[in-house]
Design a protein around this motif. Sequence first.
Motif, PDB file in Angstrom:
ATOM      1  N   ALA A 162       0.824  -1.212   0.000  1.00 53.14           N
ATOM      2  CA  ALA A 162       0.000   0.000   0.000  1.00 53.14           C
ATOM      3  C   ALA A 162       0.859   1.263   0.000  1.00 53.14           C
ATOM      4  O   ALA A 162       0.499   2.276  -0.617  1.00 53.14           O
ATOM      5  CB  ALA A 162      -0.932  -0.006   1.207  1.00 53.14           C
ATOM      6  N   GLY A 164       1.550   2.152  -3.428  1.00 54.74           N
ATOM      7  CA  GLY A 164       0.401   2.226  -4.313  1.00 54.74           C
ATOM      8  C   GLY A 164       0.103   0.969  -5.104  1.00 54.74           C
ATOM      9  O   GLY A 164      -0.549   1.036  -6.154  1.00 54.74           O
ATOM     10  N   ASN A 171      -1.765  -1.629  -4.069  1.00 52.01           N
ATOM     11  CA  ASN A 171      -2.952  -2.347  -3.603  1.00 52.01           C
ATOM     12  C   ASN A 171      -4.179  -2.070  -4.465  1.00 52.01           C
ATOM     13  O   ASN A 171      -5.256  -2.599  -4.196  1.00 52.01           O
ATOM     14  CB  ASN A 171      -3.244  -2.009  -2.142  1.00 52.01           C
ATOM     15  CG  ASN A 171      -3.443  -0.527  -1.907  1.00 52.01           C
ATOM     16  OD1 ASN A 171      -2.761   0.294  -2.509  1.00 52.01           O
ATOM     17  ND2 ASN A 171      -4.360  -0.183  -1.026  1.00 52.01           N
ATOM     18  N   GLU A 172      -4.039  -1.256  -5.505  1.00 52.66           N
ATOM     19  CA  GLU A 172      -5.148  -1.006  -6.421  1.00 52.66           C
ATOM     20  C   GLU A 172      -5.054  -1.961  -7.608  1.00 52.66           C
ATOM     21  O   GLU A 172      -3.964  -2.369  -7.999  1.00 52.66           O
ATOM     22  CB  GLU A 172      -5.112   0.443  -6.907  1.00 52.66           C
ATOM     23  CG  GLU A 172      -5.187   1.481  -5.790  1.00 52.66           C
ATOM     24  CD  GLU A 172      -6.510   1.435  -5.051  1.00 52.66           C
ATOM     25  OE1 GLU A 172      -7.522   1.038  -5.659  1.00 52.66           O
ATOM     26  OE2 GLU A 172      -6.530   1.792  -3.854  1.00 52.66           O
ATOM     27  N   ASN A 173      -6.210  -2.290  -8.198  1.00 53.99           N
ATOM     28  CA  ASN A 173      -6.253  -3.215  -9.340  1.00 53.99           C
ATOM     29  C   ASN A 173      -5.434  -4.462  -9.040  1.00 53.99           C
ATOM     30  O   ASN A 173      -4.580  -4.891  -9.809  1.00 53.99           O
ATOM     31  CB  ASN A 173      -5.736  -2.538 -10.612  1.00 53.99           C
ATOM     32  CG  ASN A 173      -5.933  -3.407 -11.851  1.00 53.99           C
ATOM     33  OD1 ASN A 173      -6.928  -4.119 -11.971  1.00 53.99           O
ATOM     34  ND2 ASN A 173      -4.978  -3.357 -12.775  1.00 53.99           N
ATOM     35  N   PHE A 179      -6.928  -4.095   1.518  1.00 51.99           N
ATOM     36  CA  PHE A 179      -7.590  -4.759   0.403  1.00 51.99           C
ATOM     37  C   PHE A 179      -9.047  -5.018   0.758  1.00 51.99           C
ATOM     38  O   PHE A 179      -9.352  -5.423   1.888  1.00 51.99           O
ATOM     39  CB  PHE A 179      -6.906  -6.096   0.086  1.00 51.99           C
ATOM     40  CG  PHE A 179      -5.500  -5.965  -0.429  1.00 51.99           C
ATOM     41  CD1 PHE A 179      -5.242  -5.775  -1.787  1.00 51.99           C
ATOM     42  CD2 PHE A 179      -4.422  -6.024   0.445  1.00 51.99           C
ATOM     43  CE1 PHE A 179      -3.959  -5.656  -2.264  1.00 51.99           C
ATOM     44  CE2 PHE A 179      -3.120  -5.903  -0.017  1.00 51.99           C
ATOM     45  CZ  PHE A 179      -2.886  -5.714  -1.381  1.00 51.99           C
ATOM     46  N   GLN A 189     -11.043  -8.653  -2.940  1.00 51.52           N
ATOM     47  CA  GLN A 189      -9.671  -8.742  -3.434  1.00 51.52           C
ATOM     48  C   GLN A 189      -8.861  -9.825  -2.724  1.00 51.52           C
ATOM     49  O   GLN A 189      -7.755 -10.145  -3.161  1.00 51.52           O
ATOM     50  CB  GLN A 189      -8.928  -7.408  -3.238  1.00 51.52           C
ATOM     51  CG  GLN A 189      -9.436  -6.230  -4.054  1.00 51.52           C
ATOM     52  CD  GLN A 189      -8.659  -4.968  -3.720  1.00 51.52           C
ATOM     53  OE1 GLN A 189      -8.962  -4.281  -2.736  1.00 51.52           O
ATOM     54  NE2 GLN A 189      -7.654  -4.670  -4.520  1.00 51.52           N
TER      55      GLN A 189
END
Length: 487
Positions: free
Chosen positions: A131, A134, A136-138, A165, A169
């Motif tokens: 995280a 960055g 932890n997205e998609n 998450f 996810q």
Amino acid sequence: MQTDSSFTFVLFGGTGDLSMRKILPALFEAHRAGGMLHDSGKIVAVARHAADRGEYLQWVNEHVKPHVSKNGVDEAAWTSFLARIEFVKIDLGNPEDFVHLRDAIQDLPGIRVFYLATGPSLFVPICHALASVGLNENARIVLEKPLGYDLKSSNAINDAVGEIFAEEQIYRIDHYLGKEPVQNLLALRFGNALFEPLWRREWVESIQITIAEELGVEARGDFYDNTGALRDMVQNHLLQLLSIVAMEPPHSMDSDSVRDEKLRVLRALKPIDPNEIGKVAVRGQYHAGGIRGTAVPGYATEAGVKPDSTTETFVALKVEIENWRWSGVPFFLRTGKRLADRVAEIVVNFRPVPHSALGASALRAGANRLVIRLQPNETIRLYCLAKQPGEGMNLASVHLDLAFDKFFREGQMEAYQRLLLDVIRGRLALFVRRDEQEAAWRWVEPILNEWKTSTRPPKPYAAGTWGPAAASAMLAQHGTCWLEEEN
């Protein structure tokens, strides 16, 4: 089955035993089959025990090849598989190193899958580090067991991971749910009119679920001595198999429909009365003995194990489900190390006929049963009685094999291969939801707490046997026995 899902598969613990024996072989088999993995999909191994990509690929050649393709390795497929693999050297204890991972994968296409083939103590630090840069997205994150030591620690890990998450996810993996016979159990029950009317208390006398191992603790003595069989096998694998066997028909096979029904089973488990644990739970610990003619040491003398350890290496349980379908039907669960054979199976014992004009053999327990073998060979057999050739009405047990290899050209897919493909494609049905995990921990906690404070040591059993005699006695009280004892 083909996919258009591009992906970046990031494997933490990239030089570990699980990665070498299971994860990379499963990805190779999917690659070799053609069409299962998108052409642009990449595998990014993360570890600190290799200097660079070249050294890592040398490690893979040495440690992964022995575990792939039983009929030999297709060298062209192997070479093209290695071309998918990248390597990033990271010290997981240093969050600043994750910048190197971000830089390595930020331009790679598709969904990001982070597979944590590490100890559970690293789950939360890895998630926080992802995280912080960055990542932890998609993304999807796969968590291996054990997830916690008890309900409190499991919730702590889930809370921390859940801050980073979303639940959709998070893929909590239990590889037993990916085994072909477990999938076929669902097909048998919910796709055929033959079995579903019989799958209830009126026709089922008892059910046994066994996961037995010949191996001891091997090099994991220190880990195992702080874990034990109840945490290592019952709370996850055995209770998950139980929920699959006992669940109600879902309205569809989508992720939450299946998991909702499993959760209902776990919540319907009869609570364990601490005063009754001695009657419904057997714990044992192996002593020195022999496995297939080879002498093996007792648990207390294994490396990493405390000499006065009371950790259980064997568990047998009598479990009841308090609902309309299963009330009064005992489920017997069993797991252990250094047992007589390596086997995982589900045995459904149907009730004998209420009256027989064919003799007493038609009335005996176990005359009609379904055996779902998960390992070492994956088979499903339906046992019934038939007349023996010759004079007189003499009955004998016969079986019908579900021989999938004779009906389908495709070979059976290994559990990890199926589950990894499901992660890449975003299918959650075969992964454990948080509320399932909490229900399982809540049910086993009274046993954990009782054994933790008990002054009675585990019951001894010799390595190479089927465990303590008390496990057989528990079934005898219900007029039945373990499958191998009958044979």
